[in-house]
Design an enzyme around this catalytic site. Structure first.
Site, PDB file in Angstrom:
ATOM      1  CB  VAL A  44      69.929 107.112  46.702  1.00  0.00           C
ATOM      2  CG1 VAL A  44      69.807 108.085  45.020  1.00  0.00           C
ATOM      3  CG2 VAL A  44      68.820 106.794  46.390  1.00  0.00           C
ATOM      4  CB  CYS A  45      74.756 108.645  45.157  1.00  0.00           C
ATOM      5  SG  CYS A  45      75.322 110.031  43.785  1.00  0.00           S
ATOM      6  CB  THR A  46      78.262 109.145  47.639  1.00  0.00           C
ATOM      7  OG1 THR A  46      77.195 110.158  47.219  1.00  0.00           O
ATOM      8  CG2 THR A  46      78.789 109.337  46.362  1.00  0.00           C
TER       9      THR A  46
END
Length: 336
Positions: free
Chosen positions: A118-120
């Site tokens: 998720v995300c970074t």
């Protein structure tokens, strides 16, 4: 004792969420709530299909970027059980010195049946060498960094989530929920995933290749007022003549000057901007109304259903009718 005629209960899928200091709490809790809330469509005797656990290096509590303290279930070490799904969240903590965590991921993550970020969190997987030759996404603000630091990774900056084999990556925060719902639908079927989406008060309708931005947010806002007015006109009148000559006349500029200035100030050629606005408007009508595909195509400026179909297939990989079938929320159940 189970009789020969009784099918065995489905196996419980282990979901392990990696924790570290300065993790984004919603990257952890959003997908975790999805997996923990899922139920088999198998009656009252069905088991919970997922077991969600968290783990950190040394089993130490971690402090999230919002100040919450999370106490993990397990330690990330040599004896950590291999999960079905290994979930790597993002957050400010992915930018620091994470050599020990990256080393653990490099050795242990390939053993999982499914990798999810998720995300970074994708940056940690990339640093561990787990994204080479793969198509991935991450939060829009970090796509350039991921592509620059890892040229062997194909970065999709537009999609909210991307599937590539057993690897699943998503953009920021709520995109992790969308991806988790998509994985639940893949594992258990549409009905359990839809029931879960209703329980969480979210729509089971966002396709992975939906843009991270609206068309207006994806482009910059023009500095000059005539061009800003044209941007707003395009958004308010997708059915109108939005050719460069027509838009240039509205801005009181020559077509050539208008096209050059619009691209320079918004970062997008006018034709591409119009395409994005029309597609976004059409998606919204297909999701939120019962208008026919033909009526939607006219009101969005496509002229014919075939022209709209080509635009949908090119950008979203699906035809308008199929898009509506998959992503329009079901009508509410009316009780007598």
């Amino acid at each position: 004792m189970t009789s020969a005629s009784t099918p065995p209960l489905p196996a419980v899928r282990e979901v392990l969420v990696v924790l570290f200091d300065d993790v984004q709490s919603l990257d952890v809790s959003g997908p975790a709530e999805v997996f923990a809330g899922a139920e088999h469509d198998g009656g009252p005797d069905a088991r919970t299909p997922y077991r969600v656990r968290t783990a950190s290096l040394g089993g130490r509590p971690v402090r999230t970027s919002s100040g919450l303290t999370l106490v993990p279930d397990l330690a990330l070490d040599e004896d950590t059980p291999t999960p079905h799904t290994l979930l790597v969240p993002g957050g400010h903590g992915t930018r620091g010195d994470r050599r020990e965590l990256v080393a653990w991921l490099r050795e242990h993550a390939p053993r999982a049946d499914r990798l999810m970020s998720v995300c970074t969190g994708a940056l940690l997987l990339a640093d561990a060498g787990l994204l080479r030759g793969r198509r991935v996404t991450t939060h829009w603000a970090h796509c350039d960094r991921l592509a620059r630091d890892h040229p062997d990774v194909e970065v999709d900056p537009d999609s909210i989530f991307v599937r590539d084999g057993h690897l699943a990556t998503s953009a920021g925060v709520t995109a992790g929920i969308d991806l988790a719902l998509a994985l639940v639908e893949e594992d258990l079927g549409r009905d359990p995933a839809l029931a879960l989406a209703r329980h969480l008060v979210v729509f089971l309708r966002r396709p992975g290749n939906q843009a991270q931005f609206s068309a207006q947010l994806a482009a910059q806002t023009a500095r000059r007022e005539p061009l800003r007015d044209v941007q707003q006109w395009i958004s308010d009148h997708p059915e109108a003549d939005l050719s460069v000559p027509a838009l240039a006349e509205r801005a009181s500029l020559s077509p050539r000057h208008f096209a050059r200035a619009f691209h320079a100030e918004t970062g997008v050629p006018p034709g591409r901007y119009v395409e994005r606005v029309r597609l976004e408007h059409a998606r919204r009508l297909l999701e939120d109304t019962t208008d026919s595909v033909e009526a939607v195509s006219r009101s969005c400026g496509y002229g014919t259903p075939e022209a709209m179909r080509r635009a949908f297939v090119k950008t979203l990989g699906t035809a308008p009718a199929e898009y509506r079938r998959r992503f329009r929320p079901a009508p509410p159940v009316r009780h007598p």
